[in-house]
Design a protein around this motif. Structure first.
Motif, PDB file in Angstrom:
ATOM      1  N   GLN A  14       1.317  12.147  -9.659  1.00  0.00           N
ATOM      2  CA  GLN A  14       1.883  13.219  -8.837  1.00  0.00           C
ATOM      3  C   GLN A  14       2.233  12.748  -7.428  1.00  0.00           C
ATOM      4  OE1 GLN A  14      -0.627  16.706  -9.035  1.00  0.00           O
ATOM      5  NE2 GLN A  14      -0.798  16.548 -11.257  1.00  0.00           N
ATOM      6  N   ILE A  15       1.786  11.542  -7.076  1.00  0.00           N
ATOM      7  CA  ILE A  15       2.108  10.975  -5.760  1.00  0.00           C
ATOM      8  C   ILE A  15       2.668   9.580  -5.980  1.00  0.00           C
ATOM      9  CG2 ILE A  15       1.208  10.280  -3.501  1.00  0.00           C
ATOM     10  CD1 ILE A  15      -1.123  12.167  -3.949  1.00  0.00           C
ATOM     11  N   ARG A  16       3.955   9.453  -6.047  1.00  0.00           N
ATOM     12  CA  ARG A  16       4.596   8.174  -6.333  1.00  0.00           C
ATOM     13  C   ARG A  16       5.040   7.427  -5.075  1.00  0.00           C
ATOM     14  NH1 ARG A  16       3.115   5.333 -10.214  1.00  0.00           N
ATOM     15  NH2 ARG A  16       2.849   6.535 -12.084  1.00  0.00           N
ATOM     16  N   SER A  17       4.929   8.052  -3.940  1.00  0.00           N
ATOM     17  CA  SER A  17       5.419   7.451  -2.711  1.00  0.00           C
ATOM     18  C   SER A  17       4.395   6.459  -2.145  1.00  0.00           C
ATOM     19  CB  SER A  17       5.701   8.536  -1.679  1.00  0.00           C
ATOM     20  OG  SER A  17       5.880   7.970  -0.403  1.00  0.00           O
ATOM     21  N   SER A  18       4.805   5.204  -1.997  1.00  0.00           N
ATOM     22  CA  SER A  18       3.896   4.210  -1.408  1.00  0.00           C
ATOM     23  C   SER A  18       3.624   4.547   0.062  1.00  0.00           C
ATOM     24  CB  SER A  18       4.471   2.802  -1.540  1.00  0.00           C
ATOM     25  OG  SER A  18       5.706   2.703  -0.876  1.00  0.00           O
ATOM     26  N   THR A  19       4.550   5.248   0.697  1.00  0.00           N
ATOM     27  CA  THR A  19       4.341   5.668   2.083  1.00  0.00           C
ATOM     28  C   THR A  19       3.187   6.665   2.161  1.00  0.00           C
ATOM     29  OG1 THR A  19       6.691   5.369   2.551  1.00  0.00           O
ATOM     30  CG2 THR A  19       5.442   6.714   4.098  1.00  0.00           C
ATOM     31  N   VAL A  20       3.162   7.621   1.255  1.00  0.00           N
ATOM     32  CA  VAL A  20       2.084   8.615   1.229  1.00  0.00           C
ATOM     33  C   VAL A  20       0.752   7.926   0.928  1.00  0.00           C
ATOM     34  CG1 VAL A  20       1.172  10.639   0.026  1.00  0.00           C
ATOM     35  CG2 VAL A  20       3.599  10.537   0.609  1.00  0.00           C
ATOM     36  N   LEU A  21       0.749   7.003  -0.024  1.00  0.00           N
ATOM     37  CA  LEU A  21      -0.479   6.273  -0.358  1.00  0.00           C
ATOM     38  C   LEU A  21      -0.969   5.464   0.845  1.00  0.00           C
ATOM     39  CD1 LEU A  21       0.383   5.074  -3.974  1.00  0.00           C
ATOM     40  CD2 LEU A  21      -1.204   6.891  -3.322  1.00  0.00           C
ATOM     41  N   SER A  22      -0.054   4.882   1.575  1.00  0.00           N
ATOM     42  CA  SER A  22      -0.419   4.110   2.774  1.00  0.00           C
ATOM     43  C   SER A  22      -1.017   5.009   3.855  1.00  0.00           C
ATOM     44  CB  SER A  22       0.793   3.367   3.337  1.00  0.00           C
ATOM     45  OG  SER A  22       1.198   2.366   2.445  1.00  0.00           O
ATOM     46  N   VAL A  23      -0.438   6.189   4.041  1.00  0.00           N
ATOM     47  CA  VAL A  23      -0.957   7.144   5.027  1.00  0.00           C
ATOM     48  C   VAL A  23      -2.370   7.579   4.636  1.00  0.00           C
ATOM     49  CG1 VAL A  23      -0.674   9.492   5.951  1.00  0.00           C
ATOM     50  CG2 VAL A  23       1.301   7.961   5.802  1.00  0.00           C
ATOM     51  N   ILE A  24      -2.572   7.876   3.361  1.00  0.00           N
ATOM     52  CA  ILE A  24      -3.911   8.257   2.881  1.00  0.00           C
ATOM     53  C   ILE A  24      -4.891   7.116   3.123  1.00  0.00           C
ATOM     54  CG2 ILE A  24      -5.279   8.780   0.818  1.00  0.00           C
ATOM     55  CD1 ILE A  24      -2.708  10.193  -0.292  1.00  0.00           C
ATOM     56  N   LYS A  26      -4.693   4.631   5.289  1.00  0.00           N
ATOM     57  CA  LYS A  26      -4.929   4.428   6.722  1.00  0.00           C
ATOM     58  C   LYS A  26      -5.923   5.466   7.253  1.00  0.00           C
ATOM     59  CE  LYS A  26      -1.647   2.943   9.329  1.00  0.00           C
ATOM     60  NZ  LYS A  26      -0.409   2.803  10.120  1.00  0.00           N
ATOM     61  N   SER A  27      -5.752   6.722   6.854  1.00  0.00           N
ATOM     62  CA  SER A  27      -6.670   7.782   7.286  1.00  0.00           C
ATOM     63  C   SER A  27      -8.090   7.513   6.789  1.00  0.00           C
ATOM     64  CB  SER A  27      -6.206   9.138   6.764  1.00  0.00           C
ATOM     65  OG  SER A  27      -4.960   9.471   7.308  1.00  0.00           O
ATOM     66  N   LEU A  28      -8.199   7.094   5.541  1.00  0.00           N
ATOM     67  CA  LEU A  28      -9.514   6.774   4.990  1.00  0.00           C
ATOM     68  C   LEU A  28     -10.165   5.598   5.726  1.00  0.00           C
ATOM     69  CD1 LEU A  28      -8.961   7.179   1.146  1.00  0.00           C
ATOM     70  CD2 LEU A  28     -10.570   8.460   2.561  1.00  0.00           C
ATOM     71  N   ARG A  29      -9.359   4.578   6.029  1.00  0.00           N
ATOM     72  CA  ARG A  29      -9.896   3.405   6.745  1.00  0.00           C
ATOM     73  C   ARG A  29     -10.491   3.815   8.093  1.00  0.00           C
ATOM     74  NH1 ARG A  29      -8.197  -1.803   4.805  1.00  0.00           N
ATOM     75  NH2 ARG A  29      -6.559  -1.544   3.256  1.00  0.00           N
ATOM     76  N   VAL A  30      -9.781   4.653   8.817  1.00  0.00           N
ATOM     77  CA  VAL A  30     -10.259   5.122  10.121  1.00  0.00           C
ATOM     78  C   VAL A  30     -11.566   5.887   9.946  1.00  0.00           C
ATOM     79  CG1 VAL A  30      -9.766   6.703  12.042  1.00  0.00           C
ATOM     80  CG2 VAL A  30      -7.979   5.157  11.194  1.00  0.00           C
ATOM     81  N   PHE A  48      -8.594   2.392  -1.412  1.00  0.00           N
ATOM     82  CA  PHE A  48      -9.039   3.121  -2.585  1.00  0.00           C
ATOM     83  C   PHE A  48      -8.219   2.619  -3.767  1.00  0.00           C
ATOM     84  CE2 PHE A  48      -5.492   5.403  -0.866  1.00  0.00           C
ATOM     85  CZ  PHE A  48      -4.817   5.931  -1.947  1.00  0.00           C
ATOM     86  N   PHE A  49      -8.605   3.025  -4.951  1.00  0.00           N
ATOM     87  CA  PHE A  49      -7.903   2.607  -6.152  1.00  0.00           C
ATOM     88  C   PHE A  49      -7.141   3.805  -6.718  1.00  0.00           C
ATOM     89  CE2 PHE A  49     -11.221  -0.403  -5.555  1.00  0.00           C
ATOM     90  CZ  PHE A  49     -10.706  -1.603  -6.003  1.00  0.00           C
TER      91      PHE A  49
END
Length: 120
Positions: A14-24, A26-30, A48-49
């Protein structure tokens, strides 16, 4: 605190955008850094995986990561008496035979005695 943890994000389909995955990611890393969650082990691209629940995409990478992390744990390389393994087999057989998800302590102790474990 030292036990490795992996984060899994489901519904990649349901989330195919690598940009969205990167934002998620980055937020998790912080968040993880701010809260000192150093035991979280990151995936190759994200922290995350991401897993596709429909096609299974990402599952193999997750399995490899878990296998690698497990093999790095000291207790995985400990020698275990064969009788203990025999006892585990008996416990699993008994649970299957009774269709039970648990056994009473006394039943486990009795099973242990049948394989030669006398002190617990």
């Amino acid at each position: 605190p030292s036990t490795p943890v992996v984060l899994v994000g489901t519904f990649l389909d349901q989330i195919r955008s690598s940009t969205v995955l990167s934002v998620i990611s980055k937020s998790l890393r912080v968040f993880l850094k701010d809260h000192n969650y150093s035991q979280v082990k990151f995936g190759s691209e994200y922290c995350f995986f991401p897993i596709d629940n429909v096609s299974g995409e990402g599952v193999e990478e997750l399995k490899r990561a878990i296998d690698t992390l497990a093999r790095q744990q000291k207790h995985v390389h400990m020698k275990i008496p064969v009788r203990w393994l025999s006892c585990l087999d008996e416990i699993e057989r008994e649970a299957d035979a009774t269709s039970s998800s648990y056994l009473k302590l006394q039943d486990v102790q009795n099973l242990a005695k049948t394989v030669g474990i006398v002190s617990m």
